[in-house]
Design a protein around this motif. Structure first.
Motif, PDB file in Angstrom:
ATOM      1  N   LYS A   1       0.835  -1.205   0.000  1.00  0.00           N
ATOM      2  CA  LYS A   1       0.000   0.000   0.000  1.00  0.00           C
ATOM      3  C   LYS A   1       0.871   1.258   0.000  1.00  0.00           C
ATOM      4  O   LYS A   1       0.597   2.222  -0.719  1.00  0.00           O
TER       5      LYS A   1
ATOM      6  N   LYS B   1       2.537   1.659  -3.460  1.00  0.00           N
ATOM      7  CA  LYS B   1       1.568   2.169  -4.430  1.00  0.00           C
ATOM      8  C   LYS B   1       1.312   3.659  -4.220  1.00  0.00           C
ATOM      9  O   LYS B   1       1.185   4.421  -5.183  1.00  0.00           O
TER      10      LYS B   1
ATOM     11  N   ALA C   1       2.049   6.514  -6.962  1.00  0.00           N
ATOM     12  CA  ALA C   1       0.939   7.360  -7.402  1.00  0.00           C
ATOM     13  C   ALA C   1       1.290   8.836  -7.246  1.00  0.00           C
ATOM     14  O   ALA C   1       0.986   9.654  -8.125  1.00  0.00           O
TER      15      ALA C   1
END
Length: 58
Positions: A21, A24, A28
């Motif tokens: 998580k 990511k 992003a």
């Protein structure tokens, strides 16, 4: 020359890697920043979103 602090950080990351998580989230954020830079570079960023420099008064 490598700083010993960087080696210690790399060792900690190898022993306790970040969660998927978190990885990511970082990717992003980097992708969003690159998209904004690309839009501004090609002149597609709207004028209302551009920052204007305010001259300093002494």
């Amino acid at each position: 020359m490598l700083d010993p602090r960087q080696l210690m950080r790399a060792k900690r990351w190898a022993q306790n890697p970040p969660s998927l998580k978190r990885v990511k989230l970082v990717f992003a954020a980097v992708a969003l920043a690159l998209i904004i830079v690309g839009l501004e570079h090609f002149g597609l960023w709207p004028d209302w979103a551009k920052a204007e420099r305010i001259p300093r008064r002494f």
